[in-house]
Design a protein around this motif. Structure first.
Motif, PDB file in Angstrom:
ATOM      1  N   ILE A   1       9.400  -4.273  -7.346  1.00  0.00           N
ATOM      2  CA  ILE A   1       8.199  -4.965  -6.867  1.00  0.00           C
ATOM      3  C   ILE A   1       8.030  -4.729  -5.372  1.00  0.00           C
ATOM      4  N   LYS A   2       9.116  -4.824  -4.633  1.00  0.00           N
ATOM      5  CA  LYS A   2       9.043  -4.635  -3.182  1.00  0.00           C
ATOM      6  C   LYS A   2       8.727  -3.188  -2.818  1.00  0.00           C
ATOM      7  N   LEU A   3       9.236  -2.235  -3.591  1.00  0.00           N
ATOM      8  CA  LEU A   3       8.876  -0.837  -3.356  1.00  0.00           C
ATOM      9  C   LEU A   3       7.365  -0.623  -3.534  1.00  0.00           C
ATOM     10  N   ALA A   4       6.806  -1.235  -4.583  1.00  0.00           N
ATOM     11  CA  ALA A   4       5.361  -1.117  -4.806  1.00  0.00           C
ATOM     12  C   ALA A   4       4.575  -1.733  -3.657  1.00  0.00           C
ATOM     13  N   LEU A   5       4.989  -2.897  -3.199  1.00  0.00           N
ATOM     14  CA  LEU A   5       4.265  -3.577  -2.131  1.00  0.00           C
ATOM     15  C   LEU A   5       4.416  -2.854  -0.796  1.00  0.00           C
ATOM     16  N   ARG A   6       5.603  -2.330  -0.515  1.00  0.00           N
ATOM     17  CA  ARG A   6       5.793  -1.590   0.747  1.00  0.00           C
ATOM     18  C   ARG A   6       4.922  -0.340   0.802  1.00  0.00           C
ATOM     19  N   ASN A   7       4.595   0.206  -0.368  1.00  0.00           N
ATOM     20  CA  ASN A   7       3.851   1.454  -0.421  1.00  0.00           C
ATOM     21  C   ASN A   7       2.386   1.245  -0.805  1.00  0.00           C
ATOM     22  N   ASP A   8       1.909   0.024  -0.649  1.00  0.00           N
ATOM     23  CA  ASP A   8       0.483  -0.294  -0.791  1.00  0.00           C
ATOM     24  C   ASP A   8      -0.071   0.030  -2.170  1.00  0.00           C
ATOM     25  N   PHE A   9       0.684  -0.330  -3.223  1.00  0.00           N
ATOM     26  CA  PHE A   9       0.143  -0.229  -4.569  1.00  0.00           C
ATOM     27  C   PHE A   9      -0.965  -1.266  -4.727  1.00  0.00           C
ATOM     28  N   LEU A  10      -1.982  -0.893  -5.482  1.00  0.00           N
ATOM     29  CA  LEU A  10      -3.105  -1.794  -5.730  1.00  0.00           C
ATOM     30  C   LEU A  10      -2.751  -2.880  -6.729  1.00  0.00           C
ATOM     31  N   LEU A  11      -2.022  -2.493  -7.772  1.00  0.00           N
ATOM     32  CA  LEU A  11      -1.816  -3.374  -8.922  1.00  0.00           C
ATOM     33  C   LEU A  11      -0.349  -3.317  -9.328  1.00  0.00           C
ATOM     34  N   VAL A  12       0.287  -4.474  -9.395  1.00  0.00           N
ATOM     35  CA  VAL A  12       1.691  -4.560  -9.786  1.00  0.00           C
ATOM     36  C   VAL A  12       1.757  -5.273 -11.127  1.00  0.00           C
ATOM     37  N   HIS A  13       2.065  -4.505 -12.166  1.00  0.00           N
ATOM     38  CA  HIS A  13       2.160  -5.078 -13.497  1.00  0.00           C
ATOM     39  C   HIS A  13       3.489  -5.815 -13.676  1.00  0.00           C
TER      40      HIS A  13
ATOM     41  N   PHE B   1       4.145 -10.340  -1.389  1.00  0.00           N
ATOM     42  CA  PHE B   1       2.900 -10.490  -2.148  1.00  0.00           C
ATOM     43  C   PHE B   1       1.889 -11.301  -1.334  1.00  0.00           C
ATOM     44  N   GLU B   2       2.341 -12.416  -0.805  1.00  0.00           N
ATOM     45  CA  GLU B   2       1.418 -13.281  -0.063  1.00  0.00           C
ATOM     46  C   GLU B   2       0.855 -12.564   1.161  1.00  0.00           C
ATOM     47  N   ALA B   3       1.688 -11.785   1.838  1.00  0.00           N
ATOM     48  CA  ALA B   3       1.231 -11.072   3.027  1.00  0.00           C
ATOM     49  C   ALA B   3       0.189 -10.013   2.689  1.00  0.00           C
ATOM     50  N   ARG B   4       0.230  -9.486   1.468  1.00  0.00           N
ATOM     51  CA  ARG B   4      -0.680  -8.414   1.068  1.00  0.00           C
ATOM     52  C   ARG B   4      -1.780  -8.901   0.126  1.00  0.00           C
ATOM     53  N   LYS B   5      -1.982 -10.209   0.018  1.00  0.00           N
ATOM     54  CA  LYS B   5      -2.848 -10.734  -1.032  1.00  0.00           C
ATOM     55  C   LYS B   5      -4.303 -10.309  -0.898  1.00  0.00           C
ATOM     56  N   ALA B   6      -4.706  -9.843   0.273  1.00  0.00           N
ATOM     57  CA  ALA B   6      -6.084  -9.370   0.428  1.00  0.00           C
ATOM     58  C   ALA B   6      -6.303  -8.020  -0.240  1.00  0.00           C
ATOM     59  N   GLY B   7      -5.213  -7.298  -0.570  1.00  0.00           N
ATOM     60  CA  GLY B   7      -5.387  -5.954  -1.099  1.00  0.00           C
ATOM     61  C   GLY B   7      -4.531  -5.616  -2.294  1.00  0.00           C
ATOM     62  N   VAL B   8      -3.986  -6.621  -2.969  1.00  0.00           N
ATOM     63  CA  VAL B   8      -3.126  -6.354  -4.119  1.00  0.00           C
ATOM     64  C   VAL B   8      -3.461  -7.326  -5.240  1.00  0.00           C
ATOM     65  N   PHE B   9      -3.249  -6.864  -6.481  1.00  0.00           N
ATOM     66  CA  PHE B   9      -3.453  -7.675  -7.673  1.00  0.00           C
ATOM     67  C   PHE B   9      -2.184  -7.589  -8.525  1.00  0.00           C
TER      68      PHE B   9
ATOM     69  N   ARG C   1       0.182 -17.737  -7.948  1.00  0.00           N
ATOM     70  CA  ARG C   1      -1.117 -18.421  -8.018  1.00  0.00           C
ATOM     71  C   ARG C   1      -1.261 -19.398  -6.857  1.00  0.00           C
ATOM     72  N   LYS C   2      -0.225 -20.170  -6.595  1.00  0.00           N
ATOM     73  CA  LYS C   2      -0.287 -21.149  -5.514  1.00  0.00           C
ATOM     74  C   LYS C   2      -0.478 -20.481  -4.158  1.00  0.00           C
ATOM     75  N   ARG C   3       0.007 -19.254  -4.038  1.00  0.00           N
ATOM     76  CA  ARG C   3      -0.089 -18.534  -2.765  1.00  0.00           C
ATOM     77  C   ARG C   3      -1.379 -17.727  -2.651  1.00  0.00           C
ATOM     78  N   GLY C   4      -2.219 -17.780  -3.683  1.00  0.00           N
ATOM     79  CA  GLY C   4      -3.517 -17.136  -3.595  1.00  0.00           C
ATOM     80  C   GLY C   4      -3.542 -15.669  -3.935  1.00  0.00           C
ATOM     81  N   VAL C   5      -2.507 -15.161  -4.617  1.00  0.00           N
ATOM     82  CA  VAL C   5      -2.491 -13.768  -5.050  1.00  0.00           C
ATOM     83  C   VAL C   5      -3.353 -13.646  -6.304  1.00  0.00           C
ATOM     84  N   LYS C   6      -4.241 -12.675  -6.326  1.00  0.00           N
ATOM     85  CA  LYS C   6      -5.166 -12.522  -7.449  1.00  0.00           C
ATOM     86  C   LYS C   6      -4.472 -11.864  -8.639  1.00  0.00           C
TER      87      LYS C   6
END
Length: 357
Positions: free
Chosen positions: A171-183, A196-204, A249-254
């Motif tokens: 999960i952290k590898l995906a987020l560090r590399n600006d993946f759009l969608l983390v299944h 996740f929270e830090a990137r919530k404007a650009g990740v789902f 959800r509580k942190r506002g990640v879509k």
């Protein structure tokens, strides 16, 4: 999170590999129609079994020659040797339904090949999965330099990156590399949640809670009885998934609905059950869960400027429902409640009430 090439009568793990490409295309055509019949007008591919399966169907839908939802076509999953979907064995000539890579150079070549053929989505298996013997879901199978090479190449070419990522490190590898969608994203640790929270404007993310629910409670007829489910660790896995996605959800990640529909115990077209699961397990209100099935999906597709809202100038993708789904989200699980299905302003379904009704 759509697997339209899944035949939903799968009886063994390598059935995709043993299926001719022509039949995979026809299966995708059939399932695309099912999805539109159930009111879904957009699907993000999550791993085409062969490189041109999803994109060939996407092209026909876009040309108006086949009915189906808008599709972002994906490549076969990019995975490491021994990673999830690498079903090759030395004593067999099986061709995996994956783009198997080792090292940054092969990673770059895989992405460029997929780009050349016309996909929009690069699906990357960074972790394993507990439904297979190995690698397990908490195992991270791609190395950081491989993920970075995939991501750098995809970003350069304007492709969308989606990850199969269950382990905290994947999960952290995906987020560090600006993946759009983390299944999935089941086994987040504190650092992953913060990222996740830090990137919530650009990740789902897609919780895929429906997959775990159905496997735990509705798959006994397919060999997953209580003992098998317990042996696979499904109850504990589900608890971790609920913990993670309640916190996100509580942190506002879509979040988006969808996840591995197209299996014998969860058919294509039943995806609206996820809306109920979001309210039951993850604490979403009905309206919030409905956004995860509508507006956020188009935002993830890059179409939020013209779809996903009822607004002047937007394309008309609409369903008209008998009843109020903001009060009862289960209404959407029965296609007979969908009076009208509109895509691009045209009626796919128009069920007029009887005179006097």
């Amino acid at each position: 999170h759509g697997h339209l090439p899944f035949p939903q009568n799968t009886t063994y793990m390598t059935q995709h590999e043993d299926t001719p490409i022509e039949e995979l295309v026809l299966t995708t055509v059939h399932n695309a129609r099912i999805m539109l019949d159930q009111g879904f007008t957009g699907v993000i591919g999550a791993g085409s079994p062969r490189l041109r399966v999803e994109l060939s169907v996407r092209n026909e839908i876009n040309a108006g020659r086949l009915p189906g939802p808008r599709m972002l076509a994906s490549c076969p999953t990019v995975t490491a040797t021994g990673g999830l979907n690498d079903t090759a064995q030395l004593h067999q000539g099986r061709s995996p339904c994956a783009m198997v890579i080792d090292g940054p150079i092969e990673a770059r070549r895989a992405v460029r090949t997929a780009f050349r053929e016309g996909v929009e989505v690069i699906k990357v298996n960074i972790s394993g999965d507990d439904l297979v013997i190995r690698p397990a879901g908490r195992v991270t199978t791609l190395a950081p330099d491989e993920v970075a090479s995939i991501a750098e190449t995809a970003h350069r070419l304007g492709l969308k990156l989606v990850a199969h990522a269950r382990s905290a490190e994947s999960i952290k590898l995906a987020l560090r590399n600006d993946f759009l969608l983390v299944h999935h994203a089941d086994f987040c640790d504190a650092e992953a949640l913060d990222m996740f929270e830090a990137r919530k404007a650009g990740v789902f993310t897609t919780p895929s809670i429906g997959f775990l629910h159905n496997l735990r409670y509705e798959a006994a007829a397919f060999g997953f009885g209580a003992a098998a489910v317990e042996a696979l660790g499904v109850p504990q896995h589900m608890d971790e998934n609920i913990r993670t996605h309640t916190e996100l959800r509580k942190r506002g990640v879509k979040a988006l609905i969808g996840g591995d529909y197209g299996l014998p115990w969860q058919h294509h077209g039943t995806n609206a059950r996820d809306i109920e699961h979001f309210t039951t397990y993850l604490g979403y209100s009905p309206v919030e869960a409905l956004r995860c099935a509508t507006r956020y999906g188009y935002e993830a597709m890059g179409l939020g400027h013209e779809l996903g809202l009822i607004r002047q100038g937007f394309l008309a993708d609409l369903i008209v429902v008998s009843g109020d789904p903001t009060a009862d989200v289960t209404l959407l699980q029965d296609a007979s409640n969908l009076r009208c299905i509109v895509k691009d302003g045209g009626f796919h379904k128009l069920a007029l009430p009887e005179i006097g009704a």
